[in-house]
Design a protein around this motif. Structure first.
Motif, mmCIF file in Angstrom:
data_model
loop_
_atom_site.group_PDB
_atom_site.id
_atom_site.type_symbol
_atom_site.label_atom_id
_atom_site.label_comp_id
_atom_site.label_asym_id
_atom_site.label_seq_id
_atom_site.Cartn_x
_atom_site.Cartn_y
_atom_site.Cartn_z
ATOM 1 N N ALA A 95 2.183 1.805 4.886
ATOM 2 C CA ALA A 95 1.001 1.682 4.038
ATOM 3 C C ALA A 95 -0.263 1.477 4.865
ATOM 4 O O ALA A 95 -1.369 1.727 4.381
ATOM 5 N N ARG A 96 -0.115 1.050 6.111
ATOM 6 C CA ARG A 96 -1.258 0.821 6.998
ATOM 7 C C ARG A 96 -1.450 1.963 8.005
ATOM 8 O O ARG A 96 -2.193 1.808 8.964
ATOM 9 N N GLY A 97 -0.771 3.050 7.798
ATOM 10 C CA GLY A 97 -0.996 4.226 8.631
ATOM 11 C C GLY A 97 -0.059 4.401 9.802
ATOM 12 O O GLY A 97 -0.221 5.338 10.594
ATOM 13 N N VAL A 98 0.938 3.512 9.951
ATOM 14 C CA VAL A 98 1.868 3.582 11.068
ATOM 15 C C VAL A 98 3.052 4.481 10.715
ATOM 16 O O VAL A 98 3.587 4.411 9.606
ATOM 17 N N ASN A 117 -2.224 6.958 11.781
ATOM 18 C CA ASN A 117 -3.258 6.445 12.692
ATOM 19 C C ASN A 117 -2.873 6.641 14.157
ATOM 20 O O ASN A 117 -3.582 6.178 15.052
ATOM 21 N N GLY A 118 -1.754 7.302 14.403
ATOM 22 C CA GLY A 118 -1.309 7.580 15.763
ATOM 23 C C GLY A 118 -0.317 6.590 16.319
ATOM 24 O O GLY A 118 0.327 6.848 17.338
ATOM 25 N N ALA A 119 -0.172 5.424 15.665
ATOM 26 C CA ALA A 119 0.772 4.410 16.133
ATOM 27 C C ALA A 119 2.179 4.713 15.642
ATOM 28 O O ALA A 119 2.371 5.252 14.548
ATOM 29 N N ALA A 120 3.164 4.334 16.443
ATOM 30 C CA ALA A 120 4.565 4.453 16.056
ATOM 31 C C ALA A 120 5.258 3.121 16.304
ATOM 32 O O ALA A 120 5.020 2.472 17.326
ATOM 33 N N VAL A 121 6.107 2.703 15.358
ATOM 34 C CA VAL A 121 6.901 1.491 15.513
ATOM 35 C C VAL A 121 8.354 1.833 15.235
ATOM 36 O O VAL A 121 8.674 2.416 14.186
ATOM 37 N N LEU A 122 9.235 1.490 16.165
ATOM 38 C CA LEU A 122 10.671 1.615 15.965
ATOM 39 C C LEU A 122 11.219 0.248 15.604
ATOM 40 O O LEU A 122 10.851 -0.760 16.225
#
Length: 326
Positions: free
Chosen positions: A120-123, A90-95
């Motif tokens: 699972a939510r697209g991240v 979805n375009g989001a990134a989390v470190l």
């Protein structure tokens, strides 16, 4: 600090990367005994950092349940990012920076557990295995922050390759990893390492930042004693104690902040999050904080059954959405 998306995308560094097929996630009520990242890559080019003599990296399994892995990585010589790629990003990134009291970095709990939930939510998720300040590195107190800064910059440089938006990058840390995160909150532009390549020309400021039952302060009254000694030594002077206490270094341009802590945490005092919230609100910077009656320390995703704190991943998700990360 606004980011020019076009400029960041144009600065993308195309690094070849062979992705591995990810394992099928186990049911949500089990630890991720078989979860594997889709890829892994080093933070630093070969030769840029020199591990201390005799430092040996090792994985230690702390669980005797074959269906509930609980590993830790100690003696980290090759700081890296393990990547979890969704089928439809979805375009989001989390470190994510897991905890471990600055003695080790846990792998499954606080790392792979939340990574699979977000994936699972697209991240697109990057689990950071950062160097530890007590392992003999030069300028040891700054190596966790250096790795965090480098991680954000490197992820931004890979935006095209990983199909993420370089202006939608969040950073989260648990326990001692929360100290890594909150140090990045206030010192994202501190000069703590020599540039390695073009990626280091990009901003290390995350677009949002979260601390989960974080170690924050080096004030001995509320500090986590083990983390404090590993980071700044047994007898730091006042200036050193202040520099490594994020609640004493808040700034108006810091990223939006999310805090989560249980009032009955008997390992890292809730006062760490309370002080950081008060300091952040005191300068008018955005902060959302959630304090729960029960939960203890290190609850992650899997130790919240039957408690109100079990709702925390949804609170995090809604907060990320409110700041246009997800």
């Amino acid at each position: 600090m606004a980011l020019d998306r076009r400029a960041l995308l144009a600065a993308g560094i195309a690094l070849p990367l062979a992705a591995r097929a990810s394992a099928t996630p186990p049911p949500d009520n089990s630890r991720p005994a078989n979860v594997r990242p889709d890829a892994s890559f080093a933070l630093w080019p070969d030769g840029h950092i020199q591990p201390p003599a005799g430092l040996v990296e090792a994985v230690v399994q702390r669980s005797d349940d074959p269906n509930a892995s609980d590993r830790m990585l100690q003696g980290i010589t090759r700081p890296r990012l393990d990547v979890f790629r969704p089928a439809k990003p979805n375009g989001a990134a989390v470190l994510l920076a897991p905890g471990g009291g600055y003695r080790y970095v846990v792998i499954d709990k606080e790392g792979y557990e939340l990574a699979r939930w977000l994936k699972a939510r697209g991240v697109t998720v990057y689990v950071l295995f950062y160097r530890l300040p007590g392992d003999g590195w030069a300028n040891g107190a700054d190596v966790p922050l250096a790795d965090a800064q480098r991680a954000v910059r490197l992820v931004r440089s890979r935006a095209k390759l990983d199909r993420i938006d370089p202006a939608r990058i969040a950073f989260g840390g648990f326990s001692a990893g929360g100290q890594v995160a909150t140090s990045l909150l206030t010192r994202f532009d501190a000069k703590v390492y020599a540039p390695a390549d073009a990626a280091d020309g990009l901003s290390a400021r995350p677009d949002a930042l979260a601390g989960f039952y974080p170690v924050v302060s080096m004030d001995p009254v509320i500090a986590h004693a083990v983390s404090r000694e590993k980071l700044i030594g047994a007898q730091p002077d006042a200036a050193r104690e202040k520099l490594y206490s994020p609640e004493r270094n808040v700034r108006p341009d810091q990223p939006p902040l999310f805090l989560l802590h249980a009032e009955d945490d008997n390992v890292v005092k809730v006062a760490n999050s309370v002080r950081l919230r008060e300091a952040t609100r005191g300068i008018g910077a955005p902060c959302e904080a959630h304090f729960f009656e029960r939960g203890g320390h290190g609850f992650g995703l899997m130790k919240t059954a039957g408690l109100p704190v079990a709702i925390w991943p949804e609170l995090l998700w809604n907060w990320l959405a409110s700041h246009k990360i997800v």
